[in-house]
Design a protein around this motif. Structure first.
Motif, PDB file in Angstrom:
ATOM      1  N   ALA A  80      -9.642  21.043  26.726  1.00 50.87           N
ATOM      2  CA  ALA A  80      -8.462  21.124  25.852  1.00 50.87           C
ATOM      3  C   ALA A  80      -7.371  20.205  26.407  1.00 50.87           C
ATOM      4  CB  ALA A  80      -7.950  22.557  25.784  1.00 50.87           C
ATOM      5  N   ILE A  81      -6.721  19.426  25.520  1.00 49.50           N
ATOM      6  CA  ILE A  81      -5.708  18.455  25.945  1.00 49.50           C
ATOM      7  C   ILE A  81      -4.470  18.556  25.067  1.00 49.50           C
ATOM      8  CG2 ILE A  81      -5.207  15.997  26.298  1.00 49.50           C
ATOM      9  CD1 ILE A  81      -8.218  15.534  26.525  1.00 49.50           C
ATOM     10  N   LEU A  82      -3.296  18.563  25.708  1.00 47.20           N
ATOM     11  CA  LEU A  82      -2.008  18.469  25.025  1.00 47.20           C
ATOM     12  C   LEU A  82      -1.351  17.164  25.464  1.00 47.20           C
ATOM     13  CD1 LEU A  82      -0.461  22.027  25.560  1.00 47.20           C
ATOM     14  CD2 LEU A  82      -1.642  21.184  23.538  1.00 47.20           C
ATOM     15  N   VAL A  83      -0.769  16.435  24.505  1.00 47.99           N
ATOM     16  CA  VAL A  83      -0.113  15.163  24.807  1.00 47.99           C
ATOM     17  C   VAL A  83       1.314  15.222  24.270  1.00 47.99           C
ATOM     18  CG1 VAL A  83      -0.245  12.655  24.612  1.00 47.99           C
ATOM     19  CG2 VAL A  83      -2.361  14.003  24.520  1.00 47.99           C
ATOM     20  N   ASP A  84       2.296  15.305  25.177  1.00 46.81           N
ATOM     21  CA  ASP A  84       3.704  15.317  24.782  1.00 46.81           C
ATOM     22  C   ASP A  84       4.202  13.882  24.647  1.00 46.81           C
ATOM     23  OD1 ASP A  84       3.833  18.069  24.817  1.00 46.81           O
ATOM     24  OD2 ASP A  84       4.561  18.182  26.884  1.00 46.81           O
ATOM     25  N   THR A 121      -7.482  29.069  31.071  1.00 42.68           N
ATOM     26  CA  THR A 121      -8.846  28.951  31.597  1.00 42.68           C
ATOM     27  C   THR A 121      -9.123  27.470  31.844  1.00 42.68           C
ATOM     28  OG1 THR A 121      -9.784  28.733  29.370  1.00 42.68           O
ATOM     29  CG2 THR A 121      -9.687  30.955  30.297  1.00 42.68           C
ATOM     30  N   THR A 122     -10.149  27.186  32.645  1.00 46.05           N
ATOM     31  CA  THR A 122     -10.490  25.790  32.935  1.00 46.05           C
ATOM     32  C   THR A 122     -11.955  25.510  32.594  1.00 46.05           C
ATOM     33  OG1 THR A 122     -10.996  26.338  35.245  1.00 46.05           O
ATOM     34  CG2 THR A 122      -8.767  25.537  34.762  1.00 46.05           C
ATOM     35  N   VAL A 123     -12.254  24.214  32.438  1.00 41.86           N
ATOM     36  CA  VAL A 123     -13.622  23.760  32.144  1.00 41.86           C
ATOM     37  C   VAL A 123     -14.087  22.911  33.325  1.00 41.86           C
ATOM     38  CG1 VAL A 123     -15.061  22.371  30.602  1.00 41.86           C
ATOM     39  CG2 VAL A 123     -13.178  23.727  29.656  1.00 41.86           C
ATOM     40  N   VAL A 155       3.980   8.313  25.708  1.00 49.04           N
ATOM     41  CA  VAL A 155       3.537   9.593  26.279  1.00 49.04           C
ATOM     42  C   VAL A 155       4.451  10.006  27.422  1.00 49.04           C
ATOM     43  CG1 VAL A 155       1.681  10.759  27.543  1.00 49.04           C
ATOM     44  CG2 VAL A 155       1.146   9.339  25.548  1.00 49.04           C
ATOM     45  N   GLN A 156       4.968  11.233  27.335  1.00 49.27           N
ATOM     46  CA  GLN A 156       5.829  11.803  28.370  1.00 49.27           C
ATOM     47  C   GLN A 156       5.029  12.615  29.388  1.00 49.27           C
ATOM     48  OE1 GLN A 156       9.437  11.131  28.040  1.00 49.27           O
ATOM     49  NE2 GLN A 156       8.299   9.681  26.792  1.00 49.27           N
ATOM     50  N   ALA A 157       3.999  13.320  28.919  1.00 55.52           N
ATOM     51  CA  ALA A 157       3.178  14.152  29.808  1.00 55.52           C
ATOM     52  C   ALA A 157       1.849  14.463  29.131  1.00 55.52           C
ATOM     53  CB  ALA A 157       3.904  15.448  30.161  1.00 55.52           C
ATOM     54  N   VAL A 158       0.820  14.642  29.959  1.00 53.34           N
ATOM     55  CA  VAL A 158      -0.507  15.033  29.464  1.00 53.34           C
ATOM     56  C   VAL A 158      -0.926  16.294  30.213  1.00 53.34           C
ATOM     57  CG1 VAL A 158      -2.921  14.349  29.158  1.00 53.34           C
ATOM     58  CG2 VAL A 158      -1.113  12.606  29.097  1.00 53.34           C
ATOM     59  N   TRP A 159      -1.387  17.290  29.465  1.00 55.88           N
ATOM     60  CA  TRP A 159      -1.837  18.552  30.061  1.00 55.88           C
ATOM     61  C   TRP A 159      -3.286  18.777  29.642  1.00 55.88           C
ATOM     62  CZ3 TRP A 159       2.240  19.647  32.963  1.00 55.88           C
ATOM     63  CH2 TRP A 159       3.507  19.287  32.508  1.00 55.88           C
ATOM     64  N   ALA A 160      -4.130  19.174  30.582  1.00 60.70           N
ATOM     65  CA  ALA A 160      -5.546  19.388  30.252  1.00 60.70           C
ATOM     66  C   ALA A 160      -6.108  20.507  31.121  1.00 60.70           C
ATOM     67  CB  ALA A 160      -6.339  18.100  30.461  1.00 60.70           C
ATOM     68  N   ASN A 161      -7.176  21.154  30.657  1.00 60.84           N
ATOM     69  CA  ASN A 161      -7.716  22.293  31.407  1.00 60.84           C
ATOM     70  C   ASN A 161      -9.039  21.976  32.105  1.00 60.84           C
ATOM     71  OD1 ASN A 161      -9.441  22.281  29.190  1.00 60.84           O
ATOM     72  ND2 ASN A 161      -9.460  24.510  28.966  1.00 60.84           N
ATOM     73  N   PHE A 162      -9.229  20.692  32.518  1.00 58.55           N
ATOM     74  CA  PHE A 162     -10.456  20.377  33.245  1.00 58.55           C
ATOM     75  C   PHE A 162     -10.321  20.762  34.716  1.00 58.55           C
ATOM     76  CE2 PHE A 162      -7.960  16.412  33.404  1.00 58.55           C
ATOM     77  CZ  PHE A 162      -7.985  16.114  34.754  1.00 58.55           C
ATOM     78  N   ASP A 163     -11.472  21.041  35.318  1.00 56.12           N
ATOM     79  CA  ASP A 163     -11.552  21.356  36.749  1.00 56.12           C
ATOM     80  C   ASP A 163     -12.623  20.447  37.336  1.00 56.12           C
ATOM     81  OD1 ASP A 163     -11.586  22.451  39.259  1.00 56.12           O
ATOM     82  OD2 ASP A 163     -12.719  24.240  38.693  1.00 56.12           O
ATOM     83  N   ILE A 164     -12.201  19.518  38.189  1.00 59.87           N
ATOM     84  CA  ILE A 164     -13.130  18.588  38.827  1.00 59.87           C
ATOM     85  C   ILE A 164     -12.984  18.749  40.329  1.00 59.87           C
ATOM     86  CG2 ILE A 164     -13.759  16.147  39.141  1.00 59.87           C
ATOM     87  CD1 ILE A 164     -12.592  15.589  36.371  1.00 59.87           C
TER      88      ILE A 164
END
Length: 199
Positions: free
Chosen positions: A47-51, A156-158, A181-190
């Protein structure tokens, strides 16, 4: 106030700060800026949010959509992933400045909700509307706060490895590099090992 503090700590030139303020308060003649949050999915269902902050919604949405597509992701409808993130106030306190118990003692009534060990620093989490109150309470007790900001934290994370991890990092970087783009938020776990190998 937080933006100005951050600009000063990063030694931004005064005219750059003034121009940014005018842009944000729509004082630049003939320019009208709009804050828009785009939502979508990356490789592996991340999941990704782009402000963004843009003076041309049509241009920005087309370019952001193109970045998603080019990196094996896709933009979604408004609200498709936003519910997976919680907006939080985040303050960073160097460990030599306060113990965890001291932070709880000072900030519990002010609105501290969680304290996370981040190695050399404590990460203090608050509700978004409590960040300034907590910062003021800590400052009054001579506890240094090196950073105060808002973040959108995933519930949660992926977990990603291999090619999906590589594609996701490329997508993330491409989004971050876009001018609007001001900020990017994502739920990945690497994992750190995978991150080091990909870098």
């Amino acid at each position: 106030r937080r933006a100005l503090d951050s600009a000063r700590s990063n030694n931004l030139p005064g005219d750059t700060v003034t121009r940014a303020i005018k842009r944000g308060t729509v004082e630049l003649e003939g320019v009208n800026y709009e804050e828009i949050c785009y939502e979508g999915y990356g490789p592996g269902g991340v999941a990704i949010l782009v402000d963004t902050l843009t003076d041309s919604k049509n241009r920005t949405v087309g370019e952001i959509r193109q970045i998603f597509t080019r990196h094996n992701g896709n933009m979604g409808e408004s609200g498709c992933v936003g519910w997976m993130f919680n907006k939080r106030g985040i303050l960073t306190v160097p460990k030599p400045k306060a113990t965890e118990d001291r932070l709880m003692e000072l900030g519990l009534d002010a609105g501290i909700e969680e304290i996370i060990d981040q190695g050399d620093n404590w990460e203090v989490q608050t509700a978004p509307d409590k960040i300034d109150i907590v910062k003021k309470a800590l400052s009054a007790a001579d506890v240094e706060v090196t950073e105060a900001k808002f973040e959108k934290l995933p519930q949660t994370t992926v977990r990603l490895e291999g090619r999906p991890a590589e594609s996701m990092l490329k997508l993330y970087e491409a989004l971050e590099e876009h001018d609007d783009v001001q900020a990017v938020w994502a739920n990945f776990d690497i994992s750190d090992d995978v991150m080091e190998r990909l870098e």
